[in-house]
Design an enzyme around this catalytic site. Sequence first.
Site, PDB file in Angstrom:
ATOM      1  N   HIS A   1     143.100  15.061  -6.000  1.00 23.15           N
ATOM      2  CA  HIS A   1     144.208  15.388  -5.108  1.00 23.15           C
ATOM      3  C   HIS A   1     145.510  14.722  -5.529  1.00 23.15           C
ATOM      4  O   HIS A   1     146.572  15.016  -4.973  1.00 23.15           O
ATOM      5  CB  HIS A   1     143.816  15.059  -3.656  1.00 23.15           C
ATOM      6  CG  HIS A   1     142.952  16.122  -3.057  1.00 23.15           C
ATOM      7  ND1 HIS A   1     143.224  16.767  -1.890  1.00 23.15           N
ATOM      8  CD2 HIS A   1     141.802  16.693  -3.521  1.00 23.15           C
ATOM      9  CE1 HIS A   1     142.301  17.679  -1.632  1.00 23.15           C
ATOM     10  NE2 HIS A   1     141.415  17.640  -2.614  1.00 23.15           N
TER      11      HIS A   1
ATOM     12  N   SER B   1     144.344  20.626  -8.707  1.00 19.52           N
ATOM     13  CA  SER B   1     143.295  21.302  -9.482  1.00 19.52           C
ATOM     14  C   SER B   1     143.880  21.965 -10.718  1.00 19.52           C
ATOM     15  O   SER B   1     145.029  22.408 -10.713  1.00 19.52           O
ATOM     16  CB  SER B   1     142.648  22.393  -8.630  1.00 19.52           C
ATOM     17  OG  SER B   1     141.962  21.816  -7.550  1.00 19.52           O
TER      18      SER B   1
ATOM     19  N   LYS C   1     136.565  31.199   0.326  1.00 15.74           N
ATOM     20  CA  LYS C   1     135.960  31.526  -0.972  1.00 15.74           C
ATOM     21  C   LYS C   1     134.803  30.568  -1.279  1.00 15.74           C
ATOM     22  O   LYS C   1     133.741  30.996  -1.739  1.00 15.74           O
ATOM     23  CB  LYS C   1     137.018  31.444  -2.071  1.00 15.74           C
ATOM     24  CG  LYS C   1     136.511  31.983  -3.407  1.00 15.74           C
ATOM     25  CD  LYS C   1     137.646  32.408  -4.322  1.00 15.74           C
ATOM     26  CE  LYS C   1     137.093  32.973  -5.615  1.00 15.74           C
ATOM     27  NZ  LYS C   1     138.049  33.833  -6.318  1.00 15.74           N
ATOM     28  N   ASP C   2     134.997  29.267  -0.978  1.00 17.91           N
ATOM     29  CA  ASP C   2     133.917  28.284  -1.191  1.00 17.91           C
ATOM     30  C   ASP C   2     132.723  28.606  -0.303  1.00 17.91           C
ATOM     31  O   ASP C   2     131.571  28.508  -0.744  1.00 17.91           O
ATOM     32  CB  ASP C   2     134.417  26.861  -0.895  1.00 17.91           C
ATOM     33  CG  ASP C   2     135.207  26.279  -2.065  1.00 17.91           C
ATOM     34  OD1 ASP C   2     135.171  26.877  -3.158  1.00 17.91           O
ATOM     35  OD2 ASP C   2     135.851  25.227  -1.886  1.00 17.91           O
TER      36      ASP C   2
ATOM     37  N   GLU D   1     111.681  16.371 -16.293  1.00 20.10           N
ATOM     38  CA  GLU D   1     112.159  17.508 -15.510  1.00 20.10           C
ATOM     39  C   GLU D   1     113.095  18.349 -16.363  1.00 20.10           C
ATOM     40  O   GLU D   1     113.717  17.847 -17.310  1.00 20.10           O
ATOM     41  CB  GLU D   1     112.897  16.987 -14.264  1.00 20.10           C
ATOM     42  CG  GLU D   1     111.952  16.367 -13.245  1.00 20.10           C
ATOM     43  CD  GLU D   1     111.301  17.399 -12.349  1.00 20.10           C
ATOM     44  OE1 GLU D   1     110.331  18.037 -12.800  1.00 20.10           O
ATOM     45  OE2 GLU D   1     111.745  17.568 -11.210  1.00 20.10           O
TER      46      GLU D   1
END
Lengths: 162, 447
Positions: free
Chosen positions: B220, B224, B248-249, B292
Site C-alpha cells: 500500500h 499494486s 472481482k476478488d 508433499e
Amino acid sequence: MTAGAMGAVAAGSVVWPFINQMNPAADTKALSTTEVDVASVAEGQAITVMWRGKPVFIRHRTPKEIAESKEVDVSLLRDKQTDEQRFKTKPEWLVVIGVCTHLGCVPLGQKTGEMRGDYNGWFCPCHGSAYDTSGRIRKGPAPKNLEVPMYSFISDTVIRIG
Amino acid sequence: MSAGPHASQRTPFQNPVIEWVDQRLPIFTMVNKEYGVFPTPKNFNYFWNFGAIAMFMLVTMIVTGITLAMHYAANTGIAFDSVERIMRDVNYGWLIRYIHMNGASFFFIAVYIHIFRGMYYGSYKAPRELLWIFGVVIFLLMMATAFMGYVLPWGQMSFWGATVITNLFSAIPVVGTSIVEWLWGGFSVDNPTLNRFFALHYLLPFVIVGVVFLHIWALHVTGSNNPSGIEPKTEKDTLPFHPYYTMKDSFGLVVFVAIYAAFVFFMPNALGHPDNYTPANPMVTPAHIVPEWYFLPFYAILRAINFDIGIPFTDIVFFEAKLGGVLAMFGSIAMVLIMPWLDKHPVRSARYRPKFRVALLVFVVSVLALGKIGGMPADAPLAHIGSFLLTTTHIAQILTLYYFAFFLVILPYLSKRERPLPMPESINDAVLQGQKSDQKSEKCCEA
C-alpha cells in the site's frame, strides 16, 4: 564500549538456556546404552537392535565375507577405511548403525532375501547407496561408511552398545 | 475532539457509533482509505485474485488448525491414534482435518500462481523489491510450517520425511551432526522432535500473519503493479478498490473455493500419500520416500546433485554431493529472493518483453517437469540411447541447470540486450489499445 560488552554477555547468557533446551535432555541421554546377547546369531545371520531410537545392525560375518572385505584396495574407496578399522577385537562381528549416511534411511540387507546391493552388504532403497560386507560405502550418493557405534564385548557373547 | 495530531486528516462518519470509535482510533478511516477508496489500477486480470485467495487460505488454515489442535496429542505413543480419532469420533473431525490437509495444498497452489504473476508482470522490480522479499520470506515460512505439519500425524511418510529433511543439515561441515541432534532433541527423530514441531507448527502461522501485514503495508506504499507494468499516472488509470476489486476478488475466490471443496469432499486423499496412513516405524524405511507435491521441484534439485564438486581427476573435493545438493536446493529459493537484482530491465511486464516471456514460460515448464521427476524414484531408467542409459537423474540435472541459468545467465543477459515492444503511454491507453486490437481481430475474422 564496556557497557555494550556487558550487555552482550548478559543477552547471551539469557538466550543460551532457550537454545540449549532443544539439545538432548538428561533422560534421553540416559537411554544411550543397550546390551545385546548375540549367542544365538549363527554365522551369516544378522540381527537389528534399537539404540538411541536408531537401528543397529549386528552381522555375524562368514570367513568368506571377512576375506572379501580385507581384499579391497582401500585407496579406491570413497571413505578410506581398512576392514580392521571397522570392527573391535572380533572380525566375525560387525556392528554398525543401520542408518544410511546420505539422508538417514534404513538400508535393506538384514533379512534373508532382502536386496544387499552390488557388494553383498546393504542397499539403501531411498537413493540407491550400496555398502559392502564391512559396511563401507561403495556406490551411490552416500558420502561416508556406515557409522560404527561405541561398543564393547562385556563377555564372549554380550555386546554393550553406547 | 478536534485536537490530536491526526484529527485534520479525518472526514466524519454519519453513524454516531462509528464516529465515536473513529475519533478515538481512526480504524474506519484507515479501512476506507486502504480498502474503500484505495486507487487501484483499472486493468487487473484474474491473476490479481491470488493475493486475496492466499489470504483467505491462511485464515482457513489457522481456524481449522486451532480446532484440530483441540483434539490432537503431540506424543509419539498416541499421535497417530489421536488423528484417527479426529477422523472417526470427533464431531465433523473428518471435515475439519480434510479442509486443513487439502488447505495446505490449495494455499501453495494460490501462492505459486501469485509468485508466477509477480514474475510474469515484473512486480519484483523497483520500487517493489522489499515487497517481493517479504513475499519470499512468507513462502519460506510456509514451507517450514507445511513440513512440520506433515510430521504431526506420525505416519511413515511423516517420520521418514522428517528424517530425510532434518538430515539435510548434517551436510553442514564440522557442526552438522550437533545441529541435527539439536533439532531432534535426541539421536533420531523421536518424541522431543514431534513435540517441538507441534509447538512451532502452531507458532509459525502467526509469524506468517505478521509478515503478511508487512507485505500488505509495503504494497500500500508503492501501490499494486498491473498487467501493463506501467505506473498509474492520472485518475483515468485507476478505480477505487471497493466495489470493483472487492467484487472481482470475491468472484475469483468463489471459483477457487469450489475447486478446493471438490477435493475436500470427493477426493480428499488425492494429493496425499497412502503410506502416511501406516503408523511411523523407525526400523523400516518405505521403499519410496516422497515429500508433499508442493516440495517436489526442490526435492528433484536436491537429488540432481549426485556428484562431488571439486577439481576433476584429483581427490580434492570442495563440496561433497550431499552438501552440494543441499546448497542447490536452498540456492534455488535464494535465486527468487535476489531476482530484483538479476533482472534490471527497465520494462516490467512480459507483455512487452517477448524474449523474457519465452524464457520465463520455459522456466515454468522446467519447474513443473522437476516436480514430475521429484515424484519419481532417483536413477529410474527412462530410455536407452545407444549404450547410454538415460535416467530421471539426468533429466533432473538438465532441468536444474536451466533453473539456475534462467536466473544467473538469461535474466542478466536480457536486462542489457532485450529490445522491448512499443509501450502504451498509460494504463488507460493500454486498455484502449487492447479494445482496438480486439475489434480489429474481430473485423479480420468477419471479413
